[in-house]
Write a protein that holds these residues in place. Structure first.
Motif, short mmCIF file in Angstrom:
data_model
loop_
_atom_site.label_atom_id
_atom_site.label_comp_id
_atom_site.label_asym_id
_atom_site.label_seq_id
_atom_site.Cartn_x
_atom_site.Cartn_y
_atom_site.Cartn_z
N THR B 262 -26.85 30.57 -3.04
CA THR B 262 -28.16 31.66 -2.29
C THR B 262 -28.17 32.37 -4.04
O THR B 262 -28.86 33.05 -4.24
CB THR B 262 -27.24 32.55 -1.05
OG1 THR B 262 -27.24 31.96 0.03
CG2 THR B 262 -28.30 33.43 -0.73
N LEU B 263 -26.44 32.38 -4.27
CA LEU B 263 -26.29 33.76 -5.11
C LEU B 263 -27.71 32.54 -6.69
O LEU B 263 -27.58 34.08 -7.04
CB LEU B 263 -25.10 33.53 -5.82
CG LEU B 263 -23.37 34.66 -4.85
CD1 LEU B 263 -22.24 34.57 -5.50
CD2 LEU B 263 -24.62 35.49 -5.63
N ALA B 264 -27.18 31.98 -7.43
CA ALA B 264 -28.14 30.76 -8.20
C ALA B 264 -29.35 31.41 -7.51
O ALA B 264 -30.56 31.81 -8.56
CB ALA B 264 -28.40 29.49 -8.12
N PHE B 265 -29.65 31.47 -6.13
CA PHE B 265 -31.39 31.83 -5.62
C PHE B 265 -31.84 33.55 -6.23
O PHE B 265 -33.10 33.79 -6.71
CB PHE B 265 -31.56 31.27 -4.40
CG PHE B 265 -32.81 31.24 -4.12
CD1 PHE B 265 -33.94 30.03 -4.11
CD2 PHE B 265 -33.47 32.68 -3.43
CE1 PHE B 265 -35.12 30.51 -3.48
CE2 PHE B 265 -34.95 32.57 -2.79
CZ PHE B 265 -35.48 31.79 -3.51
N ILE B 266 -30.57 34.09 -5.85
CA ILE B 266 -30.99 35.47 -6.46
C ILE B 266 -31.84 36.09 -7.15
O ILE B 266 -31.98 36.30 -8.11
CB ILE B 266 -29.60 36.28 -5.70
CG1 ILE B 266 -29.88 36.25 -3.85
CG2 ILE B 266 -29.67 37.62 -5.64
CD1 ILE B 266 -28.76 37.01 -3.18
N GLU B 267 -30.78 34.63 -8.77
CA GLU B 267 -30.37 35.52 -9.76
C GLU B 267 -31.64 34.95 -10.76
O GLU B 267 -31.96 35.02 -11.40
CB GLU B 267 -29.00 34.30 -10.51
CG GLU B 267 -29.15 34.84 -12.03
CD GLU B 267 -29.31 36.11 -12.75
OE1 GLU B 267 -28.20 37.15 -12.15
OE2 GLU B 267 -29.68 35.90 -13.92
N ARG B 268 -32.28 34.14 -9.95
CA ARG B 268 -33.43 33.07 -10.91
C ARG B 268 -35.11 33.28 -9.86
O ARG B 268 -35.94 33.55 -10.86
CB ARG B 268 -33.46 31.38 -10.88
CG ARG B 268 -32.01 31.53 -11.58
CD ARG B 268 -31.61 29.95 -11.27
NE ARG B 268 -30.25 29.87 -12.85
CZ ARG B 268 -29.85 28.32 -12.42
NH1 ARG B 268 -29.69 27.67 -11.55
NH2 ARG B 268 -28.93 28.52 -13.73
N VAL B 269 -34.56 34.04 -8.42
CA VAL B 269 -36.13 33.30 -8.23
C VAL B 269 -37.07 34.91 -8.70
O VAL B 269 -36.75 35.77 -8.50
CB VAL B 269 -36.14 33.97 -7.01
CG1 VAL B 269 -35.00 34.82 -5.77
CG2 VAL B 269 -37.55 33.88 -6.13
N ALA B 270 -38.37 34.66 -8.98
CA ALA B 270 -38.88 35.80 -9.09
C ALA B 270 -40.23 35.81 -8.34
O ALA B 270 -40.53 34.35 -7.42
CB ALA B 270 -40.32 35.35 -10.60
N GLY B 271 -40.11 36.89 -7.52
CA GLY B 271 -41.31 36.47 -5.86
C GLY B 271 -41.03 38.08 -5.74
O GLY B 271 -40.91 39.13 -6.25
N CYS B 272 -41.47 38.09 -4.21
CA CYS B 272 -41.96 39.08 -3.46
C CYS B 272 -41.44 39.29 -1.73
O CYS B 272 -41.80 38.09 -1.18
CB CYS B 272 -43.23 39.95 -3.70
SG CYS B 272 -42.88 41.63 -2.85
N LEU B 273 -40.44 39.76 -1.41
CA LEU B 273 -39.78 39.92 -0.32
C LEU B 273 -41.07 41.11 0.70
O LEU B 273 -41.28 41.85 0.12
CB LEU B 273 -38.77 40.44 0.05
CG LEU B 273 -37.75 39.43 -0.62
CD1 LEU B 273 -36.22 40.10 -0.45
CD2 LEU B 273 -37.65 37.98 -0.50
N TYR B 274 -41.24 40.76 1.98
CA TYR B 274 -41.65 41.11 2.47
C TYR B 274 -41.41 41.84 3.47
O TYR B 274 -40.58 41.21 4.20
CB TYR B 274 -43.13 40.94 3.48
CG TYR B 274 -44.61 39.56 2.40
CD1 TYR B 274 -44.41 40.30 1.26
CD2 TYR B 274 -44.87 38.80 2.99
CE1 TYR B 274 -45.16 39.52 0.15
CE2 TYR B 274 -45.99 38.45 1.77
CZ TYR B 274 -45.96 38.76 0.41
OH TYR B 274 -46.90 37.87 -0.30
#
Lengths: 250, 698
Positions: B262-274
């Motif tokens: 999850t930490l890696a995902f937070i660091e790398r993801v590009a996008g938007c939360l609804y």
């Protein structure tokens, strides 16, 4: 007397049942304060509402719709509004601009039309009474064009080529057509040519304004050579000798 | 909007004095609240004022959009006008008070703080509110007083028949006209419906989800999970119609440090939360989020949902592909696009099989059109050093051939073989795989096995003409053998083999048998089998580690104790070679070896009968090959018979047996019988064999 509120930065006046607020940077802000101080209430509406002033200035030749100047119901480029305001402030005849717009409407290329509006915004060159734009051209010592050396650009001559033989693509900087430029482009032309002439170009004959050089050069299919100007004076010629907004003698 | 707040209790004892702190409302406080909190003054006043108008339309059930009039050189006023509920005079004056909001009881409206209505103070010290409420039109000038505290003034109150609504008019500097238009486009792009614009035109930015992004309804969308994130790869949260950037560090601080995925995902993801209104608390300026514990928990939960949903969406995309190879290619394209992010891509599977991406597959792919532009040398270079490519999409089209590179080294000229193949076939795509077997191909590529070829099956390039001067007999013989092998390979055709993997299987008594000692046929044997004219079904491949237990009674492989002894005896190597020759009925090779055998047993070329020598000579010169073979066959057998009967009968027992068996060389018989229009079934062949045997060996 109208109700009003004046602060350090703004002034609000209610007339005709509507509040009108202008900021300190408004072109009539100082005049408005003077009018309120002198209780010249009849001037207040036009000082605050430029639409009223412009409507009176254009005298029905142009219309104002949603804060935009329109001709024949079609809103015009904001550069026209800017030019109109400057001419109104200088007390010049709006006929010059109206004729210009009429000529522009005869131009078949929408890209050239858009470029023409940007030209009058950026070129700082006047309009002629019949609605033509003025522009500069660099020619060779024998009054021939620099590229082919065959077209005669003597004073009073009209140079013309078929429009279909001109390149209308604004993305091509140097291409087929009769070239002209504003004063800002003259220093870029480093071929050692010594003569600069003033051209009169009908907006309907303008073909393209290449995107390079910030609309400081263009191509047309026809122009008239008006007079010769010393190259070092070209940049300030109209500021010093004529109104920059209207070439009344041309 | 409702903020998330916990009930607060204070237990104290031994207190001697209590005084509640106050808020000192002076000009400085007003300046901070109305202007200081906003970094983007124009954008904030556009957003806040339009949010109020939007909320009013929502409350009144008005589906139309509020109207915005943009400032122009002629009318330097920015105006937002709604036709919602309208506001009474008291409501207007209350709304101009700080921290006064009537939207804190539900999550329908965007407002909460009671600050947005005063946001025009951040740009000007005077603006106008025109409210029409129940038939009365109020004009209130919101003016910043001399002490810096707003002092709203009622300018007009008159009756009207206009519908309820509120209009905010803000004076604008002429230089800011374009800026207002730009902020309207930027701040209000996500509002539904978008405002009706009067005056200048608005170039609305594209708010659609970026191309290629994965959309998870109600959760968010993911543009990419790059290995190295650029400043453009932002993570945002959309709360109602307002989008806020997320500070990844703030969110990551709340995640368990052991949860590295999850930490890696937070660091790398590009996008938007609804997120819905109220899920996450924005800052009073609405230019950022409040990273309270509740907000962070909600964000982390949302990000985990996004991560799970994204991985599942990618898995679904992979599962929809026809085969593992396509799945690998898809993953490879993602890796190419986003960079190799091993922690993330290791989660992807294709129908529960891990997918690593074709960048690890030793694959060469190229089109036929390109193939023709290659010289053998340049192609070989590409082939060797560019072990993979992702530029060619493999589709299970019939015009595509798959090749398994089973040649041991580049000296076998793989590129030249493929080039020869391309010149004589219409395939427009070749794919060469290494490290695969025939059984892997359908799984990897989706191609049926009949479209798959081994490189060793392709014709090798023509041998170069050499002058054998001073290089010795061995080199010359090797060259001749290569020529023979090359010529024989010109006649390749499909070969159906029956495999016997069970040592106790019942072996038919007729047909060709080849022993496979390691479970699979070696390439040399396959090639030799392919070069013969044996008919489908005539070859049996015996798969065993102990050949003697099976082949003892078979007609072609009469192994016995003498053979075993011969194997051990180097001096009898020649006999062993003949046995091997019987295993692999390569006609050319057979004759070549037979010639050597004759020389070995004493039938020297100079002393041999002239017809025999002449036949050999013709054979090597490839003159009238077929008739020569037939003649030579009979003469050779005659020579062997003489030799066998007269000189070394005892020593040649096994040779005789082999030759006798070889006499039943059914490929040759079949071909001859078929060529003469005779039936060539097993019975017919057996009759011919018996006839030959009787004639020459009885």
């Amino acid at each position: 007397m109208y109700p009003y509120i004046i602060t350090n930065e703004s002034a609000t006046v209610v007339f005709n049942g509507e509040p009108h607020t202008i900021l300190e940077g408004h072109p009539n802000y100082a005049d408005l304060l003077d009018a309120i101080n002198d209780e010249l209430w009849e001037f207040v509406p036009e000082l605050m509402n430029l639409t009223l002033a412009v409507t009176r200035y254009v005298d029905g030749k142009l219309t104002i719709e949603n804060g935009q100047v329109a001709y024949a119901g079609v809103p015009l480029h904001s550069a026209v509004t800017e030019r109109l305001m400057l001419m109104m402030r200088e007390g010049l005849d709006v006929e010059y601009l109206v004729n210009f717009i009429k000529n522009v409407c005869e131009n078949p290329d929408s890209r050239a039309v858009s470029g023409l509006y940007e030209w009058i915004e950026k070129a700082d060159l006047p309009l002629s009474k019949d609605g033509c734009i003025l522009a500069y051209k660099i020619i060779s010592d024998d009054y021939k064009d620099c590229y082919t050396g065959t077209l005669d650009n003597s004073i009073g001559k009209t140079v013309e080529i078929p429009r279909f033989d001109c390149d209308p693509d604004p993305d091509r900087t140097c291409s087929k057509g009769l070239h002209f430029c504003s004063a800002g482009y003259l220093p870029h032309f480093g071929w050692g040519q010594t003569r600069v002439v003033l051209l009169k170009i009908n907006p309907k004959d303008v073909v393209a304004f290449p995107h390079d050089y910030n609309i400081s050069k263009g191509r047309c299919s026809r122009y008239e050579v008006i007079q010769e100007i010393a190259p070092d004076l070209a940049a300030t010629y109209f500021r010093d000798s004529l109104s920059i907004w209207e070439a009344s003698s041309i | 909007m409702q903020m998330q707040s916990a009930e607060r209790t204070v237990n104290a004892s031994g207190i001697t004095a209590l005084r509640k702190s106050r808020i000192i409302m002076d000009g400085t406080a007003v300046q901070i609240l109305s202007s200081g909190i906003y970094s983007n003054k124009i954008g904030s006043l556009v957003r806040e004022c339009y949010s109020n108008a939007h909320d009013s339309h929502t409350s009144a059930g008005n589906p139309d959009a509020p109207v915005i009039t943009l400032p122009s050189a002629l009318d330097l006023t920015f105006s937002i006008k709604d036709q919602g509920l309208g506001m009474s005079l008291d409501s207007v004056l209350n709304a101009l008070d700080y921290f006064s909001s009537d939207k804190r009881n539900d999550n329908v409206g965007i407002g909460f703080f009671g600050l947005g209505f005063k946001s025009p103070y951040s740009y000007t010290d005077q603006f106008t509110v025109i409210s029409i409420h129940e038939g009365t039109r109020y004009i209130v000038s919101a003016v910043m007083g001399e002490d810096g505290i707003p002092a709203p003034m009622l300018l007009s109150e008159e009756s009207t028949d206009e519908p309820n609504g509120v209009e905010i008019r803000v004076p604008v500097q002429s230089v800011d006209c374009g800026l207002f238009a730009r902020e309207v486009a930027g701040q209000l792009k996500l509002f539904e419906p978008r405002p009706t614009i009067l005056g200048d035109q608005i170039n609305w930015p594209d708010t659609s989800v970026p191309y290629g992004a994965v959309v998870l309804p109600g959760i968010g969308h993911v543009t990419s999970v790059p290995r190295y994130r650029s400043y453009l790869d932002q993570l945002t949260v959309r709360i109602g119609p307002v989008e806020y950037p997320i500070d990844r560090n703030q969110v990551a601080a709340l995640v368990d440090p052991k949860d590295t995925d999850t930490l890696a995902f937070i660091e790398r993801v590009a996008g938007c939360l609804y997120c819905d209104i109220g899920d996450v608390d924005p800052a009073p300026s609405r230019e950022a989020l409040q990273y309270t514990k509740q907000s962070l928990k909600a964000l982390v939960a949302k990000i985990k949902q996004l991560e799970d949903g994204y991985v599942q969406a990618l898995k679904d995309q992979l599962d929809a592909l026809p085969n593992l190879y396509e799945a690998n290619r898809m993953v490879a394209s993602w890796q190419h696009k986003f960079g190799n992010n091993p922690e993330f891509f290791s989660k992807l599977t294709y129908k529960t099989v891990a997918v690593e991406g074709t960048w690890r597959l030793p694959t060469v792919a190229f089109t036929g059109a390109r193939m023709h532009t290659f010289t053998p040398g340049s192609f070989r270079e590409r082939y060797i050093f560019n072990q993979y490519t992702t530029s060619v999409i493999i589709s299970p089209a019939k015009t595509t051939a798959v090749f398994i590179d089973d040649l041991p080294s580049v000296s076998h000229r793989q590129g030249a073989r493929l080039k020869l193949f391309m010149e004589s076939h219409t395939y427009n795509l070749l794919v060469v795989l290494r490290g695969c077997t025939l059984s892997d191909i359908p799984e990897f590529t989706g191609f049926p096995e009949e479209d798959v070829f081994y490189l060793s099956e392709l014709n090798p390039p023509a041998p170069k003409t050499r002058a054998y001067t001073g290089k010795g007999t061995q080199t010359k013989l090797a060259s001749q053998a290569y020529r023979l092998a090359y010529r024989s390979m010109q006649n390749t055709h499909e070969l159906n083999c029956t495999y016997f993997s069970d040592p106790c299987a019942v072996i038919p008594t007729s047909g060709y048998y080849v022993v496979s000692r390691n479970g699979v046929l070696d390439q040399q044997t396959q090639r030799r089998l392919a070069c013969t004219d044996v008919l489908p079904g005539d070859v049996y491949i015996i798969n065993t580690t102990d050949s003697r237990s099976i082949v003892r009674d078979t007609p072609l492989l009469p192994f016995d104790a003498a053979f075993d002894a011969a194997l051990k005896d180097q001096r009898k190597e020649l006999k062993a070679r003949l046995v091997v020759l019987a295993e692999t009925p390569d006609i050319d090779h057979y004759w070549e070896t037979l010639f050597e055998c004759l020389v070995e047993i004493g039938v020297k070329p100079k002393s041999s009968p002239k017809p025999l020598w002449k036949c050999f000579n013709m054979f090597y010169q490839q003159k009238d090959k077929e008739s020569t073979r037939q003649t030579m066959h009979l003469i050779a057998l005659t020579e062997f018979q003489k030799f066998y009967l007269d000189k070394q009968k005892a020593a040649c027992d096994s040779v005789y047996a082999i030759t006798a068996a070889r006499d039943a060389s059914e490929p040759l018989l079949c071909r001859l019988m078929a060529a003469n229009g005779l039936p060539y079934g097993a019975d017919a062949r057996a009759a011919v064999v018996a006839d030959i045997h009787k004639k020459y060996f009885s």
